[in-house]
Structures are given as structure tokens and as C-alpha cells.
Design an enzyme around this catalytic site. Structure first.
Site, PDB file in Angstrom:
ATOM      1  N   GLY A   9       0.845  -1.208   0.000  1.00 52.05           N
ATOM      2  CA  GLY A   9       0.000   0.000   0.000  1.00 52.05           C
ATOM      3  C   GLY A   9       0.871   1.245   0.000  1.00 52.05           C
ATOM      4  O   GLY A   9       0.509   2.278   0.575  1.00 52.05           O
ATOM      5  N   GLY A  12      -0.325   4.920  -1.346  1.00 52.02           N
ATOM      6  CA  GLY A  12      -1.397   5.642  -0.659  1.00 52.02           C
ATOM      7  C   GLY A  12      -0.874   6.811   0.164  1.00 52.02           C
ATOM      8  O   GLY A  12       0.315   7.137   0.134  1.00 52.02           O
ATOM      9  N   GLN A  13      -1.800   7.421   0.918  1.00 50.43           N
ATOM     10  CA  GLN A  13      -1.470   8.647   1.651  1.00 50.43           C
ATOM     11  C   GLN A  13      -0.345   8.423   2.667  1.00 50.43           C
ATOM     12  O   GLN A  13       0.630   9.160   2.693  1.00 50.43           O
ATOM     13  CB  GLN A  13      -2.723   9.172   2.373  1.00 50.43           C
ATOM     14  CG  GLN A  13      -2.539  10.553   2.973  1.00 50.43           C
ATOM     15  CD  GLN A  13      -3.496  10.848   4.128  1.00 50.43           C
ATOM     16  OE1 GLN A  13      -4.232   9.975   4.592  1.00 50.43           O
ATOM     17  NE2 GLN A  13      -3.480  12.076   4.594  1.00 50.43           N
ATOM     18  N   ASP A  35       2.200  -1.794  -4.323  1.00 46.66           N
ATOM     19  CA  ASP A  35       0.805  -1.328  -4.289  1.00 46.66           C
ATOM     20  C   ASP A  35       0.085  -1.934  -5.483  1.00 46.66           C
ATOM     21  O   ASP A  35       0.723  -2.357  -6.449  1.00 46.66           O
ATOM     22  CB  ASP A  35       0.749   0.215  -4.380  1.00 46.66           C
ATOM     23  CG  ASP A  35      -0.536   0.779  -3.800  1.00 46.66           C
ATOM     24  OD1 ASP A  35      -0.467   1.485  -2.777  1.00 46.66           O
ATOM     25  OD2 ASP A  35      -1.619   0.502  -4.351  1.00 46.66           O
ATOM     26  N   ILE A  36      -1.234  -1.932  -5.410  1.00 48.06           N
ATOM     27  CA  ILE A  36      -2.023  -2.452  -6.533  1.00 48.06           C
ATOM     28  C   ILE A  36      -1.995  -1.451  -7.693  1.00 48.06           C
ATOM     29  O   ILE A  36      -2.241  -1.790  -8.831  1.00 48.06           O
ATOM     30  CB  ILE A  36      -3.460  -2.788  -6.089  1.00 48.06           C
ATOM     31  CG1 ILE A  36      -4.133  -3.720  -7.091  1.00 48.06           C
ATOM     32  CG2 ILE A  36      -4.293  -1.533  -5.848  1.00 48.06           C
ATOM     33  CD1 ILE A  36      -5.206  -4.575  -6.489  1.00 48.06           C
ATOM     34  N   ASP A  53      -1.208  -7.135  -5.288  1.00 45.25           N
ATOM     35  CA  ASP A  53      -2.547  -7.187  -4.704  1.00 45.25           C
ATOM     36  C   ASP A  53      -2.395  -7.805  -3.312  1.00 45.25           C
ATOM     37  O   ASP A  53      -2.046  -8.983  -3.179  1.00 45.25           O
ATOM     38  CB  ASP A  53      -3.440  -8.056  -5.615  1.00 45.25           C
ATOM     39  CG  ASP A  53      -4.809  -8.310  -4.997  1.00 45.25           C
ATOM     40  OD1 ASP A  53      -5.063  -7.873  -3.861  1.00 45.25           O
ATOM     41  OD2 ASP A  53      -5.633  -8.974  -5.667  1.00 45.25           O
ATOM     42  N   TYR A 143     -15.817  -0.189   8.155  1.00 45.01           N
ATOM     43  CA  TYR A 143     -14.375  -0.007   8.368  1.00 45.01           C
ATOM     44  C   TYR A 143     -14.008  -0.273   9.832  1.00 45.01           C
ATOM     45  O   TYR A 143     -13.051  -0.990  10.126  1.00 45.01           O
ATOM     46  CB  TYR A 143     -14.040   1.438   7.971  1.00 45.01           C
ATOM     47  CG  TYR A 143     -12.630   1.897   8.221  1.00 45.01           C
ATOM     48  CD1 TYR A 143     -11.551   1.310   7.572  1.00 45.01           C
ATOM     49  CD2 TYR A 143     -12.380   2.990   9.066  1.00 45.01           C
ATOM     50  CE1 TYR A 143     -10.256   1.787   7.777  1.00 45.01           C
ATOM     51  CE2 TYR A 143     -11.096   3.467   9.263  1.00 45.01           C
ATOM     52  CZ  TYR A 143     -10.039   2.857   8.620  1.00 45.01           C
ATOM     53  OH  TYR A 143      -8.773   3.325   8.817  1.00 45.01           O
ATOM     54  N   LYS A 147     -11.515  -3.071  11.438  1.00 42.84           N
ATOM     55  CA  LYS A 147     -10.328  -2.716  12.227  1.00 42.84           C
ATOM     56  C   LYS A 147     -10.389  -3.362  13.625  1.00 42.84           C
ATOM     57  O   LYS A 147      -9.393  -3.843  14.149  1.00 42.84           O
ATOM     58  CB  LYS A 147     -10.184  -1.196  12.332  1.00 42.84           C
ATOM     59  CG  LYS A 147      -9.720  -0.537  11.038  1.00 42.84           C
ATOM     60  CD  LYS A 147      -8.310  -0.972  10.664  1.00 42.84           C
ATOM     61  CE  LYS A 147      -7.821  -0.402   9.354  1.00 42.84           C
ATOM     62  NZ  LYS A 147      -6.551  -0.964   8.907  1.00 42.84           N
TER      63      LYS A 147
HETATM   64  C1  AKB Z   1     -11.023   7.640   7.929  1.00 48.55           C
HETATM   65  O1  AKB Z   1     -11.523   8.771   8.023  1.00 48.55           O
HETATM   66  O2  AKB Z   1     -11.633   6.655   7.515  1.00 48.55           O
HETATM   67  C2  AKB Z   1      -9.604   7.453   8.379  1.00 48.55           C
HETATM   68  C3  AKB Z   1      -9.504   6.976   9.798  1.00 48.55           C
HETATM   69  C4  AKB Z   1      -9.936   7.865  10.896  1.00 48.55           C
HETATM   70  O3  AKB Z   1      -9.051   5.897  10.041  1.00 48.55           O
HETATM   71  N1  AKB Z   1      -8.863   8.650   8.225  1.00 48.55           N
END
Ligand code: AKB
Length: 314
Positions: A9, A12-13, A35-36, A53, A143, A147
Site C-alpha cells: 500500500g 497511498g497517503q 501497491d495495486i 494485490d 471499516y 479494524k
Molecule cells: C477515515 O476517516 O476513515 C480514516 C480513519 C480515521 O481511520 N482517516
């Protein structure tokens, strides 16, 4: 021991800045970026780069063996706003990429893993201010669920198989080098771009939505800090709370106005308001400070100064 790092990755940012930082520390050939999708020119030219991937376990293993990788930083993930639109894809990416590297460590093919968690592990029933390390965690986003589950698996692999996995619950991260992708806290970057371009910004969160945030340099220092700490100091194998600053859209706008007095902010809430409302406003990161000496450096006004100066140059 010879250290060889794989960043998954890397385009990415966080990955872009982390790759540059680690190449600077350890030498460009010691850090393989993957990264992909392709990344910026600097990232791809300054050292080894592979298209990868993260959910393809054979492909990940192949790179680990080929480059004799000892440490993996797994930065590939689908963030909160995008994950609400593609729940199954988010679950697949966020979980299977993690299992791929946890299994490589269990099978002694790598020595150490960094895996990012997030403030999204907390939910609407969590205490909102100075959220403790251990508290009620009932995330209400796709998300956040991925996590939180990931944290449980990290701890399980550490306890059961002795895997050296280290993790931080990142707050919203702000940087000027690479754009973020699909998060709820992304407004805090977009606002600087729009302020310089149009002198105005319409925010998708309301004025009072306070969230934990951090400037990227602090996040990179934290990531490097936890990974370079002696193993015995890492007492938490799920993920550490991490705090920098907390602010709401009105406060970041006031900070921008110190540089651009005519800047105007308006508000038009969308689905991301509900996500933001489910997260804490501020974080107690005492364990990270005690266990591995974490200390944030950059405040809101300092960050605004850095963002505006550097975005102006771009
Ligand atoms: C998001 O906004 O999804 C992320 C995070 C807080 O993990 N920046």
C-alpha cells in the site's frame, strides 16, 4: 540481523511518506514499495517497486521470499467512507491482507509486522472525550468493524504464535504530499486545497464535529517509533491509542483565516456526518506514551502554517 522492509500500500497517503522516510533511514534498496496501483514518480524511481494485490497470498509470499523481507508494513486498506459503499470489498481487503502477513509471520517467513488500526474501532457507545485505551468498543461502520476484528486477530497471533505485530489506532491524518482516499477525516485536507484555490470550502461535516487528528510527520514518527522499540516494551498487541490534536471544522477554518482572512466556510452534511458522530472527540494515549515514549509535536496552527506554505509551492 539484516533488515529488509516491504511496504504494502506504498502508493497511498501514509505509504508514500512512510516509504520515503524508511528509505532515508535504512537505504533505498532496503525498502521495497508495493501497491495495486502505481505511485508517484519519486516513490517508483527511488527504490524497488512492485505491483502487488495485498489479498493475493501467493503474490505477497513471492515478494517476501524474493527480496528476503524481514518486516512488513501493511498500509493497504479501504477507509471509512468508501467501505460504507462497498462493505464486502472492504472486508475482503482489510481482513485478507492482514491474514496474509500474519500467516507469513506465524510461519517464520518474516520477523515483524506493522498494521494500522484506527479511531474507527470505537463506536457510538464509547465515551467521547479522552477515550481510554480499554473501553466499550461497538463500532457501527464497516471499516470500524474490520479494524476492531483485525485488532483481535493481531493479539491472537501474538499470544498464540508469538507473532511480533505492532499497531497504532491512527486518528485522521493530514498531509500535503499525497491526497487521502475515501476517509471521513479527509475534509481536513481538502479544506486547505479549496482555501487556496477558491478561498471557500463547503464541509460535509457540521461546524461542531470535533475529531482526533494528526499531522503526517507525527504519524510517521509514531509508526517508526513503535516499530523500532524493543520487543519487551510493546505490552499491547492489539493496538495503541494515539493522540495528536482535536479540532472541528469551525476551528480549522479559524486557523486558516489567520493566513487567508477572507476565507469562508459553509456546511452541507452528508452520510459521513453519521460516521464522524460515532467516533471519539479526543483520545487518551497514556499507554503509548508510557510503553514506547510516544509524544506528539505538531499543533493545529503549526500544521496550518506547514500546509499552506507547502501547498502554495505546489
Ligand atoms: C477515515 O476517516 O476513515 C480514516 C480513519 C480515521 O481511520 N482517516
Amino acid at each position: 540481523m539484516k533488515k529488509r522492509i516491504l511496504i504494502v500500500g506504498a502508493s497511498g497517503q501514509i505509504g508514500t511518506e512512510l516509504t520515503a522516510f524508511l528509505r532515508n533511514k535504512f537505504g533505498k534498496n532496503k525498502v521495497v514499495a508495493s501497491d495495486i496501483k502505481e505511485g508517484n514518480e519519486d516513490l517508483m524511481k527511488a527504490g524497488p517497486f512492485e505491483i502487488l494485490d495485498a489479498t493475493d497470498c501467493d503474490a505477497v509470499e513471492d515478494i517476501v521470499i524474493r527480496y528476503e523481507i524481514t518486516e512488513v508494513y501493511l498500509m493497504a486498506a479501504m477507509l471509512s467512507a468508501t467501505a460504507e459503499k462497498f462493505p464486502m470489498k472492504a472486508w475482503d481487503l482489510n481482513m485478507n491482507s492482514l491474514f496474509n502477513v500474519l500467516n507469513l509471520a506465524r510461519d517464520k517467513k518474516i520477523d515483524k509486522i506493522f498494521w494500522p488500526s484506527s479511531i474507527a474501532v470505537f463506536g457510538p457507545t464509547t465515551v467521547k472525550t479522552d477515550t481510554p485505551q480499554r473501553t466499550i468498543m461497538e463500532p457501527s461502520t464497516v471499516y470500524g468493524i474490520s479494524k476492531q476484528t483485525g485488532e483481535r486477530w493481531c493479539e491472537y497471533y501474538a499470544n498464540k504464535y508469538g507473532v511480533d505485530v505492532r499497531s497504532i489506532r491512527y486518528p485522521g491524518l493530514i498531509s500535503y504530499k499525497t491526497l487521502p482516499g475515501g476517509g471521513t477525516t479527509d475534509y481536513a485536507i481538502d479544506i486547505y486545497h479549496k482555501a487556496l484555490k477558491h478561498n471557500s470550502y463547503t464541509c460535509f461535516l457540521n461546524a461542531q464535529t470535533t475529531l482526533p487528528m494528526m499531522f503526517m510527520d507525527d504519524a510517521i514518527r509514531a509508526t517508526f517509533g513503535i516499530m523500532e522499540t524493543k520487543k519487551e516494551h510493546i505490552k499491547n498487541r492489539s493496538s495503541y491509542n494515539l493522540a495528536g490534536m482535536s479540532f472541528n471544522p469551525e476551528e480549522i477554518a479559524a486557523s486558516i483565516k489567520k493566513h487567508l482572512p477572507d476565507f469562508k466556510i459553509g456546511y452541507k452534511e452528508d452520510f459521513r456526518q453519521e460516521i464522524a458522530d460515532s467516533w471519539p472527540q479526543s483520545i487518551d494515549d497514556g499507554d503509548a506514551r508510557n510503553d514506547w515514549g510516544w509524544k506528539h509535536l505538531i499543533s493545529l496552527d503549526e500544521m496550518t502554517e506547514i500546509m499552506i506554505t507547502n501547498l502554495r509551492k505546489q
